[in-house]
Design a protein around this motif. Structure first.
Motif, PDB file in Angstrom:
ATOM      1  N   LEU A  75      -7.892  -1.252  -4.918  1.00  0.00           N
ATOM      2  CA  LEU A  75      -6.996  -1.641  -5.972  1.00  0.00           C
ATOM      3  C   LEU A  75      -7.646  -2.304  -7.083  1.00  0.00           C
ATOM      4  O   LEU A  75      -7.288  -2.148  -8.158  1.00  0.00           O
ATOM      5  CB  LEU A  75      -5.931  -2.539  -5.125  1.00  0.00           C
ATOM      6  CG  LEU A  75      -4.823  -2.845  -5.789  1.00  0.00           C
ATOM      7  CD1 LEU A  75      -4.006  -1.767  -6.137  1.00  0.00           C
ATOM      8  CD2 LEU A  75      -3.923  -3.678  -4.930  1.00  0.00           C
ATOM      9  N   LEU A  76      -8.646  -3.345  -6.832  1.00  0.00           N
ATOM     10  CA  LEU A  76      -9.342  -3.924  -7.727  1.00  0.00           C
ATOM     11  C   LEU A  76     -10.135  -3.176  -8.821  1.00  0.00           C
ATOM     12  O   LEU A  76     -10.341  -3.247  -9.921  1.00  0.00           O
ATOM     13  CB  LEU A  76      -9.932  -5.083  -7.376  1.00  0.00           C
ATOM     14  CG  LEU A  76      -9.238  -6.234  -6.613  1.00  0.00           C
ATOM     15  CD1 LEU A  76     -10.202  -7.279  -5.903  1.00  0.00           C
ATOM     16  CD2 LEU A  76      -8.330  -6.998  -7.605  1.00  0.00           C
ATOM     17  N   ARG A  79      -7.688   0.501  -9.453  1.00  0.00           N
ATOM     18  CA  ARG A  79      -6.158   0.434  -9.591  1.00  0.00           C
ATOM     19  C   ARG A  79      -5.571   1.416  -8.696  1.00  0.00           C
ATOM     20  O   ARG A  79      -4.359   1.614  -9.415  1.00  0.00           O
ATOM     21  CB  ARG A  79      -5.821   0.156 -10.986  1.00  0.00           C
ATOM     22  CG  ARG A  79      -6.505  -0.817 -11.744  1.00  0.00           C
ATOM     23  CD  ARG A  79      -5.895  -1.026 -13.177  1.00  0.00           C
ATOM     24  NE  ARG A  79      -7.014  -1.613 -13.959  1.00  0.00           N
ATOM     25  CZ  ARG A  79      -6.891  -2.949 -14.204  1.00  0.00           C
ATOM     26  NH1 ARG A  79      -5.943  -3.755 -13.294  1.00  0.00           N
ATOM     27  NH2 ARG A  79      -7.740  -3.832 -14.756  1.00  0.00           N
ATOM     28  N   ARG A  80      -5.834   1.946  -7.525  1.00  0.00           N
ATOM     29  CA  ARG A  80      -5.024   2.699  -6.718  1.00  0.00           C
ATOM     30  C   ARG A  80      -5.357   2.331  -5.218  1.00  0.00           C
ATOM     31  O   ARG A  80      -6.393   1.909  -5.108  1.00  0.00           O
ATOM     32  CB  ARG A  80      -5.579   4.035  -6.875  1.00  0.00           C
ATOM     33  CG  ARG A  80      -5.179   4.693  -8.394  1.00  0.00           C
ATOM     34  CD  ARG A  80      -5.413   6.185  -8.343  1.00  0.00           C
ATOM     35  NE  ARG A  80      -4.308   6.837  -7.678  1.00  0.00           N
ATOM     36  CZ  ARG A  80      -4.080   8.051  -7.422  1.00  0.00           C
ATOM     37  NH1 ARG A  80      -4.966   8.874  -8.180  1.00  0.00           N
ATOM     38  NH2 ARG A  80      -3.349   8.628  -6.636  1.00  0.00           N
ATOM     39  N   THR A  81      -4.591   2.670  -4.425  1.00  0.00           N
ATOM     40  CA  THR A  81      -4.710   2.190  -3.077  1.00  0.00           C
ATOM     41  C   THR A  81      -5.048   3.718  -2.413  1.00  0.00           C
ATOM     42  O   THR A  81      -4.796   4.755  -2.912  1.00  0.00           O
ATOM     43  CB  THR A  81      -3.364   1.908  -2.420  1.00  0.00           C
ATOM     44  OG1 THR A  81      -2.351   2.807  -2.526  1.00  0.00           O
ATOM     45  CG2 THR A  81      -2.836   0.609  -2.878  1.00  0.00           C
TER      46      THR A  81
END
Length: 95
Positions: A75-76, A79-81
């Motif tokens: 995520l960091l 910017r996606r899981t």
């Protein structure tokens, strides 16, 4: 109805939690039963030999923790899981 608006809670006219909580409990029970009867009896090590890296198969809860821990860096950084819902969508859309 368009495909984007269809959901079980809207179709049944009940709150989302009324569907999600029982489903989560059923899935947790299935995972627990599979872990206890299908994995644990065949892959336990004595306490003296409990080296996870030496095991042929890792315990499923450990794998879940590792995958869950990868969510935050993913995520960091990008910017996606981590997820598979788009893979299922693509597979179901194929003729």
């Amino acid at each position: 109805l368009s495909a984007a608006r269809v959901s079980a809670d809207r179709l049944l006219g009940v709150p989302f939690a009324a569907i999600a909580v029982p489903m989560a409990l059923v899935l947790a029970a299935i995972v627990a039963v599979l872990y206890v009867f299908a994995w644990a009896p065949f892959h336990t090590l004595p306490a003296a030999e409990a080296n996870v890296l030496a095991m042929r198969r890792w315990p499923p809860p450990l794998c879940g923790v590792i995958i869950g821990a990868l969510q935050l860096p993913g995520l960091l950084l990008i910017r996606r899981t981590i997820g598979s819902s788009s893979s299922f969508g693509v597979a179901l859309a194929l003729p």
